[in-house]
Scaffold this active site. Structure first.
Site, PDB file in Angstrom:
ATOM      1  N   LYS A 178       1.434   4.008  -2.989  1.00  0.00           N
ATOM      2  CA  LYS A 178       1.068   5.425  -2.790  1.00  0.00           C
ATOM      3  C   LYS A 178       2.259   6.300  -3.174  1.00  0.00           C
ATOM      4  O   LYS A 178       2.097   7.376  -3.742  1.00  0.00           O
ATOM      5  CB  LYS A 178       0.659   5.703  -1.334  1.00  0.00           C
ATOM      6  CG  LYS A 178      -0.634   5.079  -0.871  1.00  0.00           C
ATOM      7  CD  LYS A 178      -1.866   5.537  -1.626  1.00  0.00           C
ATOM      8  CE  LYS A 178      -2.306   6.951  -1.317  1.00  0.00           C
ATOM      9  NZ  LYS A 178      -3.600   7.274  -1.986  1.00  0.00           N
ATOM     10  N   TYR A 213       0.858  -1.204   0.000  1.00  0.00           N
ATOM     11  CA  TYR A 213       0.000   0.000   0.000  1.00  0.00           C
ATOM     12  C   TYR A 213       0.886   1.243   0.000  1.00  0.00           C
ATOM     13  O   TYR A 213       0.731   2.136  -0.836  1.00  0.00           O
ATOM     14  CB  TYR A 213      -0.930  -0.013   1.231  1.00  0.00           C
ATOM     15  CG  TYR A 213      -1.625   1.319   1.469  1.00  0.00           C
ATOM     16  CD1 TYR A 213      -2.769   1.675   0.747  1.00  0.00           C
ATOM     17  CD2 TYR A 213      -1.138   2.244   2.403  1.00  0.00           C
ATOM     18  CE1 TYR A 213      -3.401   2.902   0.946  1.00  0.00           C
ATOM     19  CE2 TYR A 213      -1.750   3.463   2.603  1.00  0.00           C
ATOM     20  CZ  TYR A 213      -2.882   3.788   1.874  1.00  0.00           C
ATOM     21  OH  TYR A 213      -3.493   5.006   2.081  1.00  0.00           O
TER      22      TYR A 213
HETATM   23  P1  NAD Z   1     -12.055   4.881   1.576  1.00  0.00           P
HETATM   24  O1  NAD Z   1     -11.758   3.430   1.465  1.00  0.00           O
HETATM   25  O2  NAD Z   1     -13.131   5.311   2.522  1.00  0.00           O
HETATM   26  O3  NAD Z   1     -12.426   5.467   0.133  1.00  0.00           O
HETATM   27  C1  NAD Z   1     -11.747   5.098  -1.035  1.00  0.00           C
HETATM   28  C2  NAD Z   1     -12.761   5.080  -2.176  1.00  0.00           C
HETATM   29  O4  NAD Z   1     -12.062   4.715  -3.370  1.00  0.00           O
HETATM   30  C3  NAD Z   1     -13.884   4.043  -1.979  1.00  0.00           C
HETATM   31  O5  NAD Z   1     -15.153   4.660  -2.103  1.00  0.00           O
HETATM   32  C4  NAD Z   1     -13.636   3.031  -3.095  1.00  0.00           C
HETATM   33  O6  NAD Z   1     -14.832   2.475  -3.629  1.00  0.00           O
HETATM   34  C5  NAD Z   1     -12.915   3.891  -4.124  1.00  0.00           C
HETATM   35  N1  NAD Z   1     -12.134   3.063  -5.041  1.00  0.00           N
HETATM   36  C6  NAD Z   1     -11.278   2.065  -4.722  1.00  0.00           C
HETATM   37  N2  NAD Z   1     -10.788   1.503  -5.824  1.00  0.00           N
HETATM   38  C7  NAD Z   1     -11.329   2.174  -6.878  1.00  0.00           C
HETATM   39  C8  NAD Z   1     -11.226   2.033  -8.287  1.00  0.00           C
HETATM   40  N3  NAD Z   1     -10.472   1.069  -8.842  1.00  0.00           N
HETATM   41  N4  NAD Z   1     -11.919   2.901  -9.072  1.00  0.00           N
HETATM   42  C9  NAD Z   1     -12.730   3.848  -8.532  1.00  0.00           C
HETATM   43  N5  NAD Z   1     -12.875   4.007  -7.195  1.00  0.00           N
HETATM   44  C10 NAD Z   1     -12.199   3.169  -6.384  1.00  0.00           C
HETATM   45  O7  NAD Z   1     -10.675   5.591   1.882  1.00  0.00           O
HETATM   46  P2  NAD Z   1     -10.415   7.008   2.580  1.00  0.00           P
HETATM   47  O8  NAD Z   1     -10.096   6.767   4.005  1.00  0.00           O
HETATM   48  O9  NAD Z   1     -11.491   7.956   2.205  1.00  0.00           O
HETATM   49  O10 NAD Z   1      -9.047   7.409   1.868  1.00  0.00           O
HETATM   50  C11 NAD Z   1      -9.031   8.372   0.838  1.00  0.00           C
HETATM   51  C12 NAD Z   1      -7.611   8.543   0.362  1.00  0.00           C
HETATM   52  O11 NAD Z   1      -6.795   8.963   1.456  1.00  0.00           O
HETATM   53  C13 NAD Z   1      -6.957   7.296  -0.216  1.00  0.00           C
HETATM   54  O12 NAD Z   1      -6.224   7.651  -1.364  1.00  0.00           O
HETATM   55  C14 NAD Z   1      -6.007   6.840   0.874  1.00  0.00           C
HETATM   56  O13 NAD Z   1      -4.872   6.188   0.343  1.00  0.00           O
HETATM   57  C15 NAD Z   1      -5.618   8.171   1.506  1.00  0.00           C
HETATM   58  N6  NAD Z   1      -5.216   8.066   2.904  1.00  0.00           N
HETATM   59  C16 NAD Z   1      -6.046   7.485   3.789  1.00  0.00           C
HETATM   60  C17 NAD Z   1      -5.656   7.413   5.133  1.00  0.00           C
HETATM   61  C18 NAD Z   1      -6.575   6.792   6.172  1.00  0.00           C
HETATM   62  O14 NAD Z   1      -6.170   6.663   7.333  1.00  0.00           O
HETATM   63  N7  NAD Z   1      -7.813   6.442   5.836  1.00  0.00           N
HETATM   64  C19 NAD Z   1      -4.426   7.924   5.538  1.00  0.00           C
HETATM   65  C20 NAD Z   1      -3.599   8.542   4.588  1.00  0.00           C
HETATM   66  C21 NAD Z   1      -4.011   8.599   3.260  1.00  0.00           C
END
Ligand code: NAD
Length: 238
Positions: free
Chosen positions: A141, A137
């Site tokens: 990223k 992951y």
């Molecule tokens: P989340 O899982 O709630 O949302 C991610 C969304 O992406 C989901 O709705 C999913 O359906 C969609 N998705 C996944 N694969 C896809 C694809 N192939 N095509 C279209 N849509 C797709 O995640 P989040 O917590 O809202 O995270 C949002 C962003 O923040 C991500 O990029 C994640 O890497 C980053 N991030 C998250 C965290 C955390 O702690 N949650 C920390 C740092 C960075």
């Protein structure tokens, strides 16, 4: 009032939904928001699509000024899915944006691109990406962030930026907050590993979303092409 068309890729996820709500609540710009995600949501017009399919993406991005890309598979899955979605999918996002003339691409990266287990205190954006990442992951990223930032091209009017939140929490969070709740419910709060001095940066989801909204307004040729760490201030909701 100025009208701007925005596509939020990953708009049905935790961060995506907060971004959509904040954009729609903004009284200074008339944002016309479309979510592009594997699943629909009730907040905005939704296109159900997959970023690994460039034809679907290109169609959704036609006549769009701003693309926010916050889609990623959740943590704890196999290596293959991260490379497919975070690397190939993000490459598709960059290519599709360029082919239809999107002007701004705002990418949700992660603070984990510079973290591989070492202590980080007062870390800033000068830290290099890790050579060896904690897992697939984080590795993907990192690759995706580089793809987005290398595509920044002010001369041709295409601006990109990456935002790096740490662990995200807040209402609606089914990952970090839920695992704390689950551990407490199972009585696991009774045990302590180490001296309880370990720090971990958590970022409130509304503030993460707000950073994206600020980019919609303020991304320009001087501040583009760079990554920015996102930390907390007073919580921002909608
Ligand atoms: P989340 O899982 O709630 O949302 C991610 C969304 O992406 C989901 O709705 C999913 O359906 C969609 N998705 C996944 N694969 C896809 C694809 N192939 N095509 C279209 N849509 C797709 O995640 P989040 O917590 O809202 O995270 C949002 C962003 O923040 C991500 O990029 C994640 O890497 C980053 N991030 C998250 C965290 C955390 O702690 N949650 C920390 C740092 C960075």
């Amino acid at each position: 009032m100025e009208t701007k068309k925005v596509v939020v890729i990953g708009g049905s996820g935790l961060v995506g939904q907060y971004i959509i709500k904040q954009l729609l609540n903004d009284k200074s710009v008339n944002y016309q928001v479309t979510s592009f995600d594997l699943t629909a949501n009730s907040l905005s017009h939704s296109v159900i699509g997959d970023i690994t399919n460039i034809a679907q993406l290109t169609e959704a991005l036609e006549n769009v000024e701003i693309c926010i890309h916050c889609a990623s598979p959740r943590t704890g899955l196999g290596k293959e899915i991260y490379f497919k979605v975070n690397v190939e999918g993000t490459r598709n996002v960059v290519d599709a944006c360029k082919s239809v003339g999107v002007k701004k691409l705002i990418f949700t990266s992660s603070a984990s691109v510079v973290y591989n287990g070492q202590h980080l205190l007062n870390a800033n954006e000068d830290l290099p990406h890790c050579d060896i990442h904690l897992d697939a992951y984080n590795e993907t990223k990192s690759i995706a962030e580089k793809l987005v930032l290398e595509a920044n091209d002010p001369a041709s009017g295409f601006l990109t930026i990456a935002l790096r939140p740490a662990g995200i929490f807040g209402p609606g969070d089914l990952q970090a907050s839920y695992s704390v709740y689950k551990a407490a419910k199972e009585g696991k709060y009774k045990y302590m590993v180490g001296e309880n001095k370990t720090l971990f940066d958590m970022t409130f989801v509304g503030n993460v979303a707000h950073a994206h909204v600020l980019c919609c307004k303020n991304l320009n040729a001087e501040n583009s092409g760079q990554a920015y760490n996102i930390t907390n201030d007073e919580p921002i909701y909608w």
